[in-house]
Design an enzyme around this catalytic site. Structure first.
Site, PDB file in Angstrom:
ATOM      1  CB  SER A  97      -0.914   0.006   1.225  1.00 11.69           C
ATOM      2  OG  SER A  97      -1.762   1.134   1.217  1.00 11.69           O
ATOM      3  CG  HIS A 101       0.586  12.992   1.344  1.00 14.37           C
ATOM      4  ND1 HIS A 101      -0.733  13.292   1.080  1.00 14.37           N
ATOM      5  CD2 HIS A 101       0.576  11.934   2.210  1.00 14.37           C
ATOM      6  CE1 HIS A 101      -1.514  12.454   1.756  1.00 14.37           C
ATOM      7  NE2 HIS A 101      -0.750  11.630   2.442  1.00 14.37           N
ATOM      8  CG  HIS A 111      -4.551   4.859  -2.203  1.00 15.43           C
ATOM      9  ND1 HIS A 111      -5.593   4.158  -2.779  1.00 15.43           N
ATOM     10  CD2 HIS A 111      -4.090   4.088  -1.183  1.00 15.43           C
ATOM     11  CE1 HIS A 111      -5.766   3.022  -2.123  1.00 15.43           C
ATOM     12  NE2 HIS A 111      -4.869   2.944  -1.164  1.00 15.43           N
ATOM     13  CB  VAL A 114      -1.858  -4.790  -5.293  1.00 16.75           C
ATOM     14  CG1 VAL A 114      -2.301  -4.051  -6.528  1.00 16.75           C
ATOM     15  CG2 VAL A 114      -0.374  -4.534  -5.047  1.00 16.75           C
ATOM     16  NE  ARG A 115      -7.570  -4.893  -0.169  1.00 17.44           N
ATOM     17  CZ  ARG A 115      -7.890  -3.925  -1.002  1.00 17.44           C
ATOM     18  NH1 ARG A 115      -6.946  -3.192  -1.572  1.00 17.44           N
ATOM     19  NH2 ARG A 115      -9.156  -3.668  -1.277  1.00 17.44           N
ATOM     20  CG  HIS A 152      -9.645   7.720 -15.234  1.00 19.21           C
ATOM     21  ND1 HIS A 152     -10.528   6.869 -14.621  1.00 19.21           N
ATOM     22  CD2 HIS A 152      -9.540   8.809 -14.419  1.00 19.21           C
ATOM     23  CE1 HIS A 152     -10.960   7.407 -13.499  1.00 19.21           C
ATOM     24  NE2 HIS A 152     -10.372   8.593 -13.347  1.00 19.21           N
ATOM     25  N   GLY A 265      -5.352  -5.438  14.972  1.00 20.45           N
ATOM     26  CA  GLY A 265      -4.188  -5.290  15.845  1.00 20.45           C
ATOM     27  C   GLY A 265      -2.909  -5.060  15.085  1.00 20.45           C
ATOM     28  N   GLY A 266      -3.001  -4.463  13.901  1.00 21.05           N
ATOM     29  CA  GLY A 266      -1.815  -4.226  13.084  1.00 21.05           C
ATOM     30  C   GLY A 266      -0.901  -3.155  13.663  1.00 21.05           C
ATOM     31  NE  ARG A 267       6.159  -1.366  13.080  1.00 16.97           N
ATOM     32  CZ  ARG A 267       6.827  -0.402  12.429  1.00 16.97           C
ATOM     33  NH1 ARG A 267       6.380   0.042  11.258  1.00 16.97           N
ATOM     34  NH2 ARG A 267       7.918   0.132  12.938  1.00 16.97           N
TER      35      ARG A 267
END
Length: 309
Positions: A97, A101, A111, A114-115, A152, A265-267
């Site tokens: 991810s 900026h 932004h 991909v996951r 696009h 509970g991620g970082r």
């Protein structure tokens, strides 16, 4: 393919992170700091990741690109709202991810994500369920038609090998997802977005995710090069900070990825690296009639077809 080789997915994602951060560092002239992290086994989550961050650069005020690979005993609510049968199932998730900026208000924020997520439903002999998600979207502060069309067009081309229906469908999904309901306002000009995706089978669904990730630099870097040297003043900077406030609102109030990370509970430091270094808010800020700021709202922060198809 009835199952996915998780090591292959992991290798692609780490390579993608490396390619993107190398290219961005060359544009900026400054290197990313690399933070390898490990989350020790606990009741909620365990795993590891690599956070790469560039702050106070020449082109990018903050650019974060993170890889994470985590496992947990129970899927959080944000991941099962469309799959109630998987509520409480153990899971494994990995992804890349990024949010960049820029310093110059004429360069848009971008932004990309991909996951892959795999879960094992309760019950004996249950097969693992895998799905993919991702996309990219552009958030300009000052609108340029050629930038929107280019972004696009690249998104569309990345999806064409997987069916002519994918771009219009995922564009609409992106427009609907990146929408600040409490403001009744689009976050930016959109792009493409998909989630819970496995309809092409595991091999082709993974290939589609790869194609979107690989298209990112082609979609964004030409825009950066066109705008990075444009002159700006206090007015443009002030508007940029104000619009960044909207970005913060979306990420904290509506973004499923942020919610998933925090609920599981991620970082926290890596989850919130998408936040801009500075942002601002004003009470009922007006825009001067006929100004570039008003044009952003009237012509760019609306749902429209930037290209045919």
């Amino acid at each position: 393919m009835s199952s996915i080789d998780l090591s292959t997915v992991r290798s692609f994602l780490l390579g993608l992170q490396a390619r993107i951060t190398t290219a961005i560092a060359e544009v900026d002239g400054n290197a990313f700091e690399t933070d390898h992290w490990q989350k020790e086994p606990a009741e909620t989550l365990q795993g590891s990741g690599v956070t790469k961050i560039l702050e106070q650069g020449r082109v990018f005020e903050r650019a974060g690109c993170g890889f994470s690979h985590v496992r947990g005993p129970r899927l959080p609510p944000s991941a099962t709202q469309h799959r109630p049968e998987l509520a409480g199932a153990p899971f494994e998730a990995m992804g890349v991810s990024l949010v960049f900026h820029p310093r110059n208000p004429y360069v848009p924020t971008v932004h990309m994500n991909v996951r892959m997520l795999a879960a094992t439903p309760a019950g004996e002999n249950s097969d693992q369920v895998c799905w993919f998600g991702g996309g990219m979207d552009l958030t300009p502060f000052y609108g340029f038609d050629e930038d929107a069309v280019h972004f696009h067009q690249v998104c569309k081309e990345s999806l064409l090998p997987f069916g002519a229906d994918k771009y219009p469908r995922f564009k609409q999904w992106c427009d609907e997802y990146f929408y600040l309901k409490h403001r009744q306002e689009q976050r930016g000009i959109g792009g493409v977005f998909f989630d819970d995706f496995q309809e092409l089978g595991l091999a082709q669904s993974f290939a589609m995710m790869q194609s979107v990730g690989d298209a990112f630099l082609q979609a964004y870097l030409p825009i950066v090069e066109r705008r990075r040297h444009m002159l700006f003043g206090e007015r443009e900077r002030d508007f940029q900070l104000y619009r960044r406030g909207r970005y913060v609102e979306f990420n904290l109030v509506w973004d499923r990825g942020t919610h998933f990370g925090l609920q599981s509970g991620g970082r926290t430091e890596s989850i919130l690296m998408s936040m801009p270094p500075l942002a601002g808010w004003s009470y009922q800020r007006p825009n001067e009639a006929g100004s570039p700021e008003e044009r952003l709202y009237k012509e760019f922060l609306v749902r429209r077809d930037w290209i045919e198809g």
